[in-house]
Design an enzyme around this catalytic site. Sequence first.
Site, PDB file in Angstrom:
ATOM      1  N   GLY A   1     -13.403 -15.049  -4.304  1.00  0.00           N
ATOM      2  CA  GLY A   1     -12.914 -16.106  -5.208  1.00  0.00           C
ATOM      3  C   GLY A   1     -14.001 -16.554  -6.169  1.00  0.00           C
TER       4      GLY A   1
ATOM      5  N   LYS B   1      -1.639  -7.317   7.857  1.00  0.00           N
ATOM      6  CA  LYS B   1      -0.695  -8.361   7.443  1.00  0.00           C
ATOM      7  C   LYS B   1       0.504  -8.419   8.391  1.00  0.00           C
ATOM      8  CE  LYS B   1      -2.553 -10.155   3.674  1.00  0.00           C
ATOM      9  NZ  LYS B   1      -2.454 -11.441   3.000  1.00  0.00           N
TER      10      LYS B   1
ATOM     11  N   THR C   1       2.873  -8.827   2.325  1.00  0.00           N
ATOM     12  CA  THR C   1       2.841  -7.740   1.340  1.00  0.00           C
ATOM     13  C   THR C   1       3.918  -6.685   1.595  1.00  0.00           C
ATOM     14  OG1 THR C   1       1.508  -5.847   0.599  1.00  0.00           O
ATOM     15  CG2 THR C   1       1.042  -6.670   2.782  1.00  0.00           C
TER      16      THR C   1
ATOM     17  N   TYR D   1      -4.644  -2.327   5.569  1.00  0.00           N
ATOM     18  CA  TYR D   1      -4.325  -3.631   4.966  1.00  0.00           C
ATOM     19  C   TYR D   1      -2.925  -4.082   5.380  1.00  0.00           C
ATOM     20  CZ  TYR D   1      -2.721  -6.838   1.367  1.00  0.00           C
ATOM     21  OH  TYR D   1      -2.157  -7.903   0.718  1.00  0.00           O
TER      22      TYR D   1
ATOM     23  N   ILE E   1      -4.223   7.446 -15.344  1.00  0.00           N
ATOM     24  CA  ILE E   1      -2.927   7.349 -14.654  1.00  0.00           C
ATOM     25  C   ILE E   1      -3.043   8.186 -13.383  1.00  0.00           C
ATOM     26  CG2 ILE E   1      -0.475   7.948 -14.788  1.00  0.00           C
ATOM     27  CD1 ILE E   1      -0.661   7.511 -17.855  1.00  0.00           C
TER      28      ILE E   1
ATOM     29  N   GLY F   1      -2.809   7.143  -0.592  1.00  0.00           N
ATOM     30  CA  GLY F   1      -2.116   5.971  -0.039  1.00  0.00           C
ATOM     31  C   GLY F   1      -1.037   5.398  -0.938  1.00  0.00           C
TER      32      GLY F   1
ATOM     33  N   ASN G   1     -11.561 -10.195   9.257  1.00  0.00           N
ATOM     34  CA  ASN G   1     -11.273 -11.287   8.310  1.00  0.00           C
ATOM     35  C   ASN G   1      -9.797 -11.684   8.345  1.00  0.00           C
ATOM     36  OD1 ASN G   1     -11.870 -13.194   6.346  1.00  0.00           O
ATOM     37  ND2 ASN G   1     -11.518 -11.782   4.674  1.00  0.00           N
TER      38      ASN G   1
END
Length: 333
Positions: free
Chosen positions: A36, A145, A117, A141, A207, A284, A92
């Site tokens: 942040g 979540k 997510t 990730y 891309i 991924g 975390n």
Amino acid sequence: MSILILGGAGYIGSHAVHQLIDQGEQVVVIDNLETGHRAALHPQANFYEGDIRDIEFLRSVFAKESIEAIIHFAANSLVGESMEKPLKYFDNNVYGTQVLLQAMVEAEVKYIIFSSTAATYGEPQDVPIKETAPTDPTNTYGETKLTMEKMMKWTEKAHGIKYVSLRYFNVAGAKESSEIGEDHRPESHLVPIILQTALGQREFITIFGEDYNTSDGTCVRDYVHVEDLIDAHILAIKYLKSGGDSDVFNLGSNKGFSVREMINTARKTTGKVIPAKIGERRIGDSSTLIASSEKAKRILGWDPKKTSISKIFEDAWNWHSSHPLGYGRKDFS
Ligand code: UFG
């Protein structure tokens, strides 16, 4: 009573802080400032610098402030990094949420809105994706979540803490006033990378693959305007306070746009050339992720008014062109 925003100096968290203060709410912010920005903090929010894994720190904040509800944005969120450093993400994200829930039980805070997510679903079997779709994350990730969601489910059964988990698709755009916006270091998200290219800070955008099974071969995503996204959090607090049951909602637009369509829209909005080159697929990446947000509209009364890719680029461009160094960064890699 105040609303506590965890991660209130980050991209999405800072928009929540601003919108709540604009609506006259008392806001308390916790952020460890790892990702942040101090400059994104709102001067009217009570800010505590610290880490949610530190229970003594959380206890000290809960002792000083009268907290009614928590919105939890404090997590690491890079898919690629999560595959290289899975234990950092479990520490975390998962352990941090465990400590937080412990502190909430002790302080008798009853409501939490959780930043989840689309990555909890993994490779979708059907699009648009509904909340009833199977959850089978393809990266660490998403797994963290999903684990955090499950932790909240069992904590509610034992301790009565009510939660709303909001599964975001692709969040983009900036506050309409352009006071705050998106600034990740390093940047990996499509919209800011396109606009940094428009500003000449990058020579071209790569891309990632043009051989997907989509209309133009590039990946398709569902983009939601950050201010609409925050509206859903505010509605979710009202929903829980008025007796709503804990639940999970998708937040997206029900529409998909390819990477090429995004670049073309940005060219129109900015009037810049925005050179693009085709590169390899990124590990991924799913080919198509589109949300069904019908449930959030029906149950929370969510009405996303700013969610169109032209409005997203207009507001993001206002932020990037008025803050070419973001919150003060010099290195755009
Ligand atoms: N892309 C490019 N070039 C770039 C950057 C991105 O082609 O330089 C493409 C990606 O391959 C992807 C699309 O643009 O197809 C969007 O990529 P982002 O990195 O902006 O977003 P993701 O869809 O990868 O990730 C987002 C959130 C994650 C979340 C994920 C859920 O940023 O936090 O959705 O699927 F986990």
